[in-house]
Design a protein around this motif. Structure first.
Motif, PDB file in Angstrom:
ATOM      1  N   PHE A 119       0.851  -1.187   0.000  1.00 40.58           N
ATOM      2  CA  PHE A 119       0.000   0.000   0.000  1.00 40.58           C
ATOM      3  C   PHE A 119       0.885   1.235   0.000  1.00 40.58           C
ATOM      4  O   PHE A 119       2.031   1.197   0.416  1.00 40.58           O
ATOM      5  N   VAL A 120       0.346   2.324  -0.533  1.00 38.47           N
ATOM      6  CA  VAL A 120       1.063   3.589  -0.600  1.00 38.47           C
ATOM      7  C   VAL A 120       0.159   4.689  -0.068  1.00 38.47           C
ATOM      8  O   VAL A 120      -1.060   4.521   0.022  1.00 38.47           O
ATOM      9  N   ALA A 121       0.744   5.818   0.262  1.00 33.10           N
ATOM     10  CA  ALA A 121      -0.027   6.964   0.734  1.00 33.10           C
ATOM     11  C   ALA A 121      -0.263   7.916  -0.429  1.00 33.10           C
ATOM     12  O   ALA A 121       0.654   8.272  -1.157  1.00 33.10           O
ATOM     13  N   ARG A 122      -1.518   8.301  -0.615  1.00 30.97           N
ATOM     14  CA  ARG A 122      -1.904   9.333  -1.572  1.00 30.97           C
ATOM     15  C   ARG A 122      -2.521  10.449  -0.755  1.00 30.97           C
ATOM     16  O   ARG A 122      -3.674  10.351  -0.342  1.00 30.97           O
ATOM     17  N   GLY A 123      -1.732  11.450  -0.487  1.00 30.65           N
ATOM     18  CA  GLY A 123      -2.188  12.513   0.405  1.00 30.65           C
ATOM     19  C   GLY A 123      -2.240  11.972   1.824  1.00 30.65           C
ATOM     20  O   GLY A 123      -1.230  11.547   2.378  1.00 30.65           O
ATOM     21  N   THR A 124      -3.425  11.945   2.400  1.00 32.56           N
ATOM     22  CA  THR A 124      -3.574  11.414   3.762  1.00 32.56           C
ATOM     23  C   THR A 124      -4.323  10.088   3.764  1.00 32.56           C
ATOM     24  O   THR A 124      -4.776   9.635   4.807  1.00 32.56           O
ATOM     25  N   GLY A 130       6.091   6.044  -5.409  1.00 31.80           N
ATOM     26  CA  GLY A 130       6.132   6.536  -4.044  1.00 31.80           C
ATOM     27  C   GLY A 130       6.541   5.459  -3.067  1.00 31.80           C
ATOM     28  O   GLY A 130       6.691   4.285  -3.402  1.00 31.80           O
ATOM     29  N   ARG A 131       6.721   5.885  -1.826  1.00 33.53           N
ATOM     30  CA  ARG A 131       7.123   4.971  -0.769  1.00 33.53           C
ATOM     31  C   ARG A 131       5.957   4.042  -0.457  1.00 33.53           C
ATOM     32  O   ARG A 131       4.862   4.475  -0.171  1.00 33.53           O
ATOM     33  N   GLY A 132       6.226   2.755  -0.474  1.00 29.48           N
ATOM     34  CA  GLY A 132       5.206   1.771  -0.156  1.00 29.48           C
ATOM     35  C   GLY A 132       5.573   1.004   1.093  1.00 29.48           C
ATOM     36  O   GLY A 132       6.709   1.023   1.546  1.00 29.48           O
ATOM     37  N   ALA A 133       4.592   0.341   1.644  1.00 31.01           N
ATOM     38  CA  ALA A 133       4.819  -0.532   2.795  1.00 31.01           C
ATOM     39  C   ALA A 133       4.021  -1.801   2.555  1.00 31.01           C
ATOM     40  O   ALA A 133       3.144  -1.854   1.693  1.00 31.01           O
ATOM     41  N   TRP A 134       4.327  -2.834   3.319  1.00 30.54           N
ATOM     42  CA  TRP A 134       3.760  -4.157   3.082  1.00 30.54           C
ATOM     43  C   TRP A 134       3.065  -4.661   4.343  1.00 30.54           C
ATOM     44  O   TRP A 134       3.499  -4.392   5.456  1.00 30.54           O
ATOM     45  N   ALA A 194       1.928   2.183  12.987  1.00 25.63           N
ATOM     46  CA  ALA A 194       3.009   1.853  12.065  1.00 25.63           C
ATOM     47  C   ALA A 194       2.790   2.393  10.659  1.00 25.63           C
ATOM     48  O   ALA A 194       3.744   2.533   9.905  1.00 25.63           O
ATOM     49  N   PHE A 195       1.551   2.690  10.277  1.00 25.37           N
ATOM     50  CA  PHE A 195       1.296   3.142   8.909  1.00 25.37           C
ATOM     51  C   PHE A 195       2.013   4.459   8.612  1.00 25.37           C
ATOM     52  O   PHE A 195       2.701   4.593   7.604  1.00 25.37           O
ATOM     53  N   GLY A 196       1.872   5.421   9.473  1.00 24.49           N
ATOM     54  CA  GLY A 196       2.516   6.716   9.264  1.00 24.49           C
ATOM     55  C   GLY A 196       4.029   6.632   9.306  1.00 24.49           C
ATOM     56  O   GLY A 196       4.725   7.273   8.522  1.00 24.49           O
ATOM     57  N   ARG A 197       4.546   5.821  10.220  1.00 25.21           N
ATOM     58  CA  ARG A 197       6.002   5.668  10.309  1.00 25.21           C
ATOM     59  C   ARG A 197       6.572   4.974   9.087  1.00 25.21           C
ATOM     60  O   ARG A 197       7.616   5.374   8.559  1.00 25.21           O
ATOM     61  N   ALA A 198       5.905   3.919   8.640  1.00 19.28           N
ATOM     62  CA  ALA A 198       6.418   3.158   7.495  1.00 19.28           C
ATOM     63  C   ALA A 198       6.436   4.004   6.224  1.00 19.28           C
ATOM     64  O   ALA A 198       7.333   3.870   5.398  1.00 19.28           O
ATOM     65  N   LEU A 199       5.447   4.868   6.084  1.00 17.86           N
ATOM     66  CA  LEU A 199       5.358   5.690   4.881  1.00 17.86           C
ATOM     67  C   LEU A 199       5.978   7.068   5.061  1.00 17.86           C
ATOM     68  O   LEU A 199       5.965   7.874   4.136  1.00 17.86           O
ATOM     69  N   ILE A 219      -3.057   9.603   8.989  1.00 17.29           N
ATOM     70  CA  ILE A 219      -3.322   8.837   7.767  1.00 17.29           C
ATOM     71  C   ILE A 219      -4.665   8.137   7.927  1.00 17.29           C
ATOM     72  O   ILE A 219      -4.925   7.485   8.946  1.00 17.29           O
ATOM     73  N   ASP A 220      -5.499   8.264   6.906  1.00 17.91           N
ATOM     74  CA  ASP A 220      -6.811   7.626   6.903  1.00 17.91           C
ATOM     75  C   ASP A 220      -6.648   6.192   6.397  1.00 17.91           C
ATOM     76  O   ASP A 220      -6.265   5.967   5.250  1.00 17.91           O
ATOM     77  N   THR A 221      -6.929   5.216   7.251  1.00 17.39           N
ATOM     78  CA  THR A 221      -6.727   3.805   6.899  1.00 17.39           C
ATOM     79  C   THR A 221      -8.027   3.092   6.559  1.00 17.39           C
ATOM     80  O   THR A 221      -8.023   1.873   6.400  1.00 17.39           O
ATOM     81  N   THR A 222      -9.128   3.810   6.419  1.00 17.30           N
ATOM     82  CA  THR A 222     -10.421   3.147   6.184  1.00 17.30           C
ATOM     83  C   THR A 222     -10.459   2.422   4.844  1.00 17.30           C
ATOM     84  O   THR A 222     -11.062   1.358   4.738  1.00 17.30           O
ATOM     85  N   HIS A 223      -9.821   2.980   3.809  1.00 16.46           N
ATOM     86  CA  HIS A 223      -9.819   2.319   2.498  1.00 16.46           C
ATOM     87  C   HIS A 223      -9.133   0.955   2.579  1.00 16.46           C
ATOM     88  O   HIS A 223      -9.626  -0.033   2.025  1.00 16.46           O
ATOM     89  N   LEU A 224      -8.009   0.894   3.281  1.00 20.70           N
ATOM     90  CA  LEU A 224      -7.296  -0.378   3.440  1.00 20.70           C
ATOM     91  C   LEU A 224      -8.131  -1.359   4.253  1.00 20.70           C
ATOM     92  O   LEU A 224      -8.220  -2.546   3.913  1.00 20.70           O
ATOM     93  N   GLU A 225      -8.778  -0.885   5.304  1.00 16.59           N
ATOM     94  CA  GLU A 225      -9.608  -1.774   6.130  1.00 16.59           C
ATOM     95  C   GLU A 225     -10.780  -2.323   5.325  1.00 16.59           C
ATOM     96  O   GLU A 225     -11.104  -3.511   5.419  1.00 16.59           O
ATOM     97  N   LYS A 226     -11.406  -1.490   4.495  1.00 15.99           N
ATOM     98  CA  LYS A 226     -12.518  -1.955   3.658  1.00 15.99           C
ATOM     99  C   LYS A 226     -12.017  -3.020   2.669  1.00 15.99           C
ATOM    100  O   LYS A 226     -12.698  -4.003   2.404  1.00 15.99           O
ATOM    101  N   TRP A 227     -10.832  -2.806   2.102  1.00 15.69           N
ATOM    102  CA  TRP A 227     -10.293  -3.768   1.160  1.00 15.69           C
ATOM    103  C   TRP A 227     -10.021  -5.103   1.861  1.00 15.69           C
ATOM    104  O   TRP A 227     -10.281  -6.175   1.296  1.00 15.69           O
TER     105      TRP A 227
END
Length: 131
Positions: free
Chosen positions: A72-77, A89-93, A109-114, A120-128
């Motif tokens: 996953f990567v960060a697009r904005g927030t 861009g910087r990705g994390a696994w 860890a999401f904000g630190r890794a990226l 950082i809004d993680t709802t999109h990743l959680e829905k996926w």
């Protein structure tokens, strides 16, 4: 008249002379033992001659082959899932399960890794991950 050559004397050695070995004591170097060639390969590769890249899950911090993790990567927030692992861009696994997601969220860890901070809004990743 030729100039006289003066040769400096070697300084006296302060270390004791090496002890002689007993007549029957011989130092024989031990042979180098290597593991079988099957153990040289990545254990996840089942006999393949090519190595697969290993990545670290941001949730559980364990290493796994890249094909077992989700990038996953960060697009904005917002976090964007990169299934093909080609987005710039910087990705994390992360392992594609909710346990690792909740661990990463708890550890922030999401904000630190990226390197994007903690907002950082993680709802999109959680829905996926929920399907």
């Amino acid at each position: 008249m030729q100039p006289q050559r003066i040769t400096p004397k070697a300084p006296a050695s302060k270390s004791p002379a090496p002890k002689a070995l007993a007549p029957n004591a011989h130092h024989t170097p031990q042979p180098l033992t290597l593991p079988p060639k099957s153990e040289w390969l990545n254990p996840c590769q089942e006999g393949s001659a090519t190595m697969e890249p290993l990545r670290t899950c941001v949730g559980c911090r364990s290493r796994a082959p890249q094909t077992h993790l989700l990038r996953f990567v960060a697009r904005g927030t917002e976090l964007v899932v990169d299934e093909a692992a080609v987005l710039p861009g910087r990705g994390a696994w992360i392992h594609p399960n909710l346990d690792c997601y909740h661990l990463a969220e708890k550890r922030r860890a999401f904000g630190r890794a990226l390197r994007a901070g903690n907002a950082i809004d993680t709802t999109h990743l959680e829905k996926w991950l929920n399907g």
